[in-house]
Design a protein around this motif. Structure first.
Motif, mmCIF file in Angstrom:
data_model
loop_
_atom_site.group_PDB
_atom_site.id
_atom_site.type_symbol
_atom_site.label_atom_id
_atom_site.label_comp_id
_atom_site.label_asym_id
_atom_site.label_seq_id
_atom_site.Cartn_x
_atom_site.Cartn_y
_atom_site.Cartn_z
ATOM 1 N N GLU B 350 45.356 37.660 31.777
ATOM 2 C CA GLU B 350 44.136 37.498 32.054
ATOM 3 C C GLU B 350 43.422 38.658 32.555
ATOM 4 O O GLU B 350 42.209 38.882 32.538
ATOM 5 N N PHE B 351 44.043 39.436 33.250
ATOM 6 C CA PHE B 351 43.531 40.705 33.801
ATOM 7 C C PHE B 351 42.542 41.664 32.544
ATOM 8 O O PHE B 351 41.503 41.884 32.904
ATOM 9 N N LYS B 360 34.523 46.301 31.550
ATOM 10 C CA LYS B 360 34.814 47.245 32.915
ATOM 11 C C LYS B 360 36.245 47.868 32.451
ATOM 12 O O LYS B 360 36.933 47.720 31.892
ATOM 13 N N SER B 361 36.338 49.124 33.217
ATOM 14 C CA SER B 361 37.382 49.750 33.197
ATOM 15 C C SER B 361 38.222 49.453 34.288
ATOM 16 O O SER B 361 38.022 48.794 35.265
ATOM 17 N N PRO B 366 37.750 44.345 40.218
ATOM 18 C CA PRO B 366 37.357 43.746 41.397
ATOM 19 C C PRO B 366 38.514 43.674 42.177
ATOM 20 O O PRO B 366 38.365 43.131 43.186
ATOM 21 N N ILE B 367 39.889 43.328 41.594
ATOM 22 C CA ILE B 367 40.861 43.172 42.148
ATOM 23 C C ILE B 367 41.802 44.259 42.549
ATOM 24 O O ILE B 367 41.815 45.076 41.515
ATOM 25 N N LEU B 396 40.148 35.557 43.683
ATOM 26 C CA LEU B 396 40.126 37.117 43.863
ATOM 27 C C LEU B 396 39.225 37.793 43.017
ATOM 28 O O LEU B 396 38.354 38.694 43.524
ATOM 29 N N TRP B 397 39.030 37.575 41.840
ATOM 30 C CA TRP B 397 37.946 38.227 40.781
ATOM 31 C C TRP B 397 36.625 38.198 41.342
ATOM 32 O O TRP B 397 36.034 39.299 41.415
ATOM 33 N N THR B 398 36.215 36.904 41.526
ATOM 34 C CA THR B 398 34.918 36.812 41.916
ATOM 35 C C THR B 398 34.639 37.304 43.475
ATOM 36 O O THR B 398 33.451 37.227 43.821
#
Lengths: 485, 483
Positions: B350-351, B360-361, B366-367, B396-398
């Protein structure tokens, strides 16, 4: 005032008998009326000079004056001067106003000296007669009275002529193969090429990076010492500059010369030297014997290879150093280039003079595939042999003495169509640059009314000893005081 | 005819120094054109280069990390050619005496084998500026911000025999320089650029064929495509009885095309000679030992440790150890989570998928690893089902909430794991589905039986309002239905 030395002018300023603004104005006025005869300046920077003079007077009033504060002088137009055109004697840089100071420029500014302008020179310091300047030839103040226009030597010919003509008491020069010493000799002044790495090359437009060295040109050894006190020293902006303590060059001027061991390189008293010149040089050496020095003959067996090695190494380095003059970022750019190649070729064809082009071609050839080993690499090997000759000689003697040039000042136009005879002008000076050691030219007599120079060559970092030897000679002779008529 | 492919790489690695290799200008990417170019970078007359010690330190660290000899005396030379974005008219580089001598890197291949690729040498040099050919009223614009940025150029031996090996080497090198912290590894900004030398020879032949060089590939994907393209091009020529021209080629990845840039005959004579403005640089033992002391854990060592410390398999350990930032994220997750293997699965699943989808790197995720670790713990202790975990991850991500337990609470995601309660739910549901129970019990094929179990899970999850632990439901079902 114009006949006074730097040391004397400094005392005048210190005494308060004259301000720097007054002194500067006097020199500027004289420069403008007199230089028409010599063409020794490319740029006279009145405004900046008067502003510097005013600042110098304030510096003095604030009790912060140095020996140099308020004293006028000039820079060879190879040293970058922020806000003042720096042309290097070339059309290529006719419009170039640097936004930065060379380290030598900055050092003189910090000492409070007043720069009157920029002196004429051979284009990109390539020449021995100051005839390759885009701004026209410089005329030697000596010999003018007999109606002949003679060369001042080169490439620092403008500085030498200006100092000889009393337009400035002192000027900076640069020496890649003799460019301080030969014009100093031909104009009857005192010049010193320091040890490679002693004076920062930052902001000094490069001709041949491994040989170029800035140095003083003045009428007396004492003034040359005062200049060295400002110019010498480590500079983090120049990776080839050496981090080594700088002595006070004036402190040892009066050391006695008794016991000084002088070597005469037999290769430098050859048939290339006219008998009249040789006589003057030998007379000078006799003065040293009277001062207690001893003299012996030494040999520099590889000296004869110096010109050949030099004319591979110096043009090779120059061919790369001058690549930056491409019309892209600053300097001359040809009109209406059709495309990139047209811009490059015409910019460089129109912007450089013949001697510069000749050396770029020679240097590019020497570095090209298939020739590199035979020319560049071989020349570097010869260079080490020459260096070793000097190292061996200094195991036996303290200094070497020789002529500076094979002949006195020649007439304008006499040699400038024959590059090889021009290159031979530097036959006694070039090996010193290849070895990286210091050497001076000191006025030592006249032949047919033209000055003759004595070359004093020393071991690495022996500038103080050379200046001492020159100064002692100048205490018992007056060649350096003679004024051209 | 069968062919052997021979591949060697030249890789330009931009060093992450604060300032340029020979001047004090900043090397930061993306500034307004020519705002990071001083008098030295512009090659103003009389200016001189001063070497940046940090560039030497980074180069030595690279040498130590690639098992290389360090050049105790390295010499800068001038490579002469005219180009508008090359301000001095020569590039200052190293030739005969580079800072890094012969070394090697071991690469892992898909079949589980390891291959050693030798590095011929790596040298320090300065980058050129950029020419911009659009929007200047028919003229070209020159941006010298990049001019003087320090590079190491890594030159391999021709040890690779296919695109897979070449890409594996490139990725390994990327992993090494980013782990060392000497390069930001951002290929979209040109921080690493690849030149590929390719030649073909008849299978088993000892004689190398004529090679071509394909320049300036700035992604692993383009590199793989360019190799496939060039191998095919050369093979077509050779099989038609033609011969390969030694030349430099440019590959257009968007069109999968290449064209000749210049042939050997058109190549410049660069007239190399030692730069007289720079003295030879002597590297002493103290400098090398200082650089050695700065070496972080390298990918190979990290991979071995991940297997040992976290019990990861070779594949997972390889993926998670390759990128220094991803490795650090994994370790943070594993430290805060109960189950390292589960952490590894979530990071690779998922990550990574979310990072890719949003371009994104790892650094921009964002988590935090601590949050993901807390979530993993709740999966491991049966608080969260995998469906519930996905909801937590999303929150968490949002940025909806940054506390895992608070999210579980707020969304009612806590699983019911009380077996008594679950058993009565199963009894109730089975009682309401007698036909299906009979059908199940009459079925002989275990595969079909297993499939039929799923038919009971829907009603069970409904009965438990989605909070029943599916794993426990399954166990109870199997027991009650009689195997």
């Amino acid at each position: 005032m114009h006949n006074k030395s730097v040391a004397e002018l400094s005392k005048e300023l210190e005494s308060g008998r004259i301000s720097s603004v007054e002194l500067t104005q006097q020199f500027l006025d004289r420069l403008k009326t007199e230089d028409g005869k010599y063409n020794s300046f490319i740029t006279i920077s009145d405004e900046q000079a008067l502003a510097e003079a005013k600042a110098a007077d304030e510096m003095r009033a604030a009790g912060k004056a140095t020996v140099w504060t308020g004293v006028p002088f000039a820079h060879k137009d190879i040293f970058c001067t922020s806000g003042v055109r720096t042309s290097c004697g070339s059309k290529m840089l006719d419009n170039f106003v640097p936004p930065y100071d060379a380290t030598a420029t900055a050092n003189f500014k910090a000492a409070g000296a007043v720069c009157l302008g920029k002196t004429n020179m051979d284009e990109f310091a390539m020449g021995s007669s100051n005839e390759s300047s885009f701004y026209g030839a410089v005329t030697n103040p000596w010999g003018l009275s007999s109606g002949d226009k003679r060369v001042p030597g080169g490439s620092s010919g403008g500085s030498a002529a200006a100092v000889a003509a009393r337009l400035v008491p002192a000027a900076t020069g640069t020496d890649t193969g003799g460019s301080i010493r030969q014009p100093a000799a031909l104009c009857g002044i005192t010049g010193l090429k320091p040890t490679y790495g002693r004076v920062s090359r930052y902001g000094m437009i490069a001709f041949a990076s491994s040989l170029d060295q800035g140095g003083p040109m003045a009428r007396t050894a004492e003034d040359a010492a005062l200049m060295m006190n400002v110019m010498a020293g480590y500079d983090p902006k120049d990776s080839t500059c050496i981090d080594r303590a700088v002595p006070d060059y004036t402190a040892t001027l009066n050391e006695p010369l008794k016991g000084l061991k002088i070597g005469l390189p037999k290769e430098y008293f050859s048939d290339q030297l006219s008998p009249a010149m040789e006589e003057q040089v030998r007379n000078a050496i006799r003065e040293y014997e009277k001062l207690g020095a001893t003299v012996k003959e030494v040999s520099l067996p590889n000296a004869k290879l110096a010109i050949a090695a030099y004319y591979v190494i110096a043009p090779a380095e120059a061919s790369a150093n001058l690549s930056r003059f491409d019309g892209v970022r600053y300097g001359y750019r040809c009109e209406d280039p059709k495309d990139l190649m047209d811009m490059y070729t015409r910019t460089r064809a129109e912007g450089f003079g013949n001697e510069v082009k000749r050396r770029i071609l020679v240097g590019s050839y020497a570095l090209s595939a298939g020739y590199f080993d035979a020319y560049y690499l071989k020349a570097q090997k010869v260079r080490r042999l020459i260096q070793q000759d000097f190292i061996n000689a200094f195991k036996e003697v303290d200094v070497l003495m020789s002529p500076v040039s094979p002949t006195p000042a020649f007439k304008q136009g006499e040699k400038n169509t024959d590059p090889v005879s021009m290159y031979l002008e530097d036959v006694f000076t070039i090996a010193i640059n290849l070895a990286g050691i210091p050497a001076m030219s000191v006025p030592a007599g006249f032949v047919d009314g033209l000055p003759v120079g004595l070359q004093i060559i020393g071991d690495y970092f022996s500038e103080a000893r050379l200046l001492n030897a020159a100064h002692q000679f100048q205490q018992v002779t007056d060649w350096h005081q003679r004024e051209p008529q | 005819m069968q062919w052997d492919i021979v591949i060697g790489l030249e890789i330009h690695v931009q060093l992450a120094t604060q300032t340029k290799i020979f001047s004090g200008s900043s090397t930061a990417f993306g500034a307004e054109p020519n705002t990071q170019a001083n008098a030295v970078d512009l090659a103003m007359p009389g200016t001189l280069p001063v070497p940046n010690e940090q560039a030497f330190r980074y180069a030595v660290m690279f040498g130590l990390a690639t098992n290389a000899e360090i050049g105790r005396r390295s010499v800068f030379e001038r490579k002469n050619y005219f180009y508008p974005d090359l301000p001095k008219g020569y590039q200052t580089t190293q030739l005969a005496q580079p800072i890094v001598g012969p070394g090697y890197v071991d690469i892992d291949l898909a079949d589980g084998s390891t291959k050693r690729v030798r590095i011929h040498h790596a040298h320090l040099e300065e980058d050129a500026g950029k020419s911009l050919h659009e929007d200047y009223h028919g003229m070209s614009g020159i941006d010298l911000n990049r001019a003087g940025t320090p590079l190491i150029e890594v030159v391999t031996e021709p040890d690779m025999t296919n695109a897979e090996e070449a890409v594996a080497f490139a990725k390994k090198l990327h992993s090494i320089v980013t782990s060392l912290g000497i390069c930001d590894g951002d290929m979209s900004q040109g921080s690493m650029r690849f030149d590929v030398n390719i030649s073909l020879k008849p299978k088993g032949s000892d004689t190398l064929g004529t090679r071509t060089e394909t320049k300036n590939l700035n992604s692993f994907r383009f590199m793989e495509q360019a190799i496939a393209h060039e191998v095919e091009r050369q093979m077509d020529i050779l099989e038609d009885g033609g011969s390969i021209t030694q030349e430099t080629r440019l590959y257009n990845g968007d069109r999968d095309e290449s064209r000749s840039m210049r042939t050997k005959e058109e190549a410049n004579d660069y007239r190399y000679f030692p730069c007289p403005d720079l003295l030879p640089v002597e590297i002493d033992d103290a400098f090398i030992e200082d650089a050695r002391a700065r070496l972080p854990e390298l990918p190979d060592a990290r991979k071995a440790r991940f297997k040992e410390q976290y019990g990861l398999n070779d594949y997972d350990a390889g993926i998670l150890s390759a990128d220094a930032k991803l490795a650090a994220f994994f370790e943070e997750t594993a430290e805060h989570g109960e189950d390292a293997k589960l952490a590894a699965n979530w990071i690779q699943g998922e990550f990574s998928a979310r990072l890719n989808a949003e371009e994104k790197s790892v650094a921009e995720a964002p988590i935090t690893g601590a949050q993901l670790g807390a979530m993993v713990t709740r999966i491991a202790d049966n608080t969260l089902s995998s469906a519930g975990a996905k909801k937590v991850f999303e929150a968490l991500w949002t940025g909806e909430n940054d506390d895992v337990d608070a999210i579980i609470e707020a969304k009612g995601l806590k699983q019911v794991s009380d077996t008594g309660a679950l058993e009565s739910m199963v009894d109730e549901v089975l009682a309401g589905m007698p036909d299906q129970v009979a059908q199940y019990q009459n079925e002989e094929d275990p595969k079909k039986r297993k499939k039929m179990l799923g038919g009971f899970m829907g009603p069970l999850m409904k009965a438990s309002k989605g909070q029943g632990n599916p794993k426990l439901f399954n166990e109870i079902l199997v027991r009650k239905l009689g195997g």
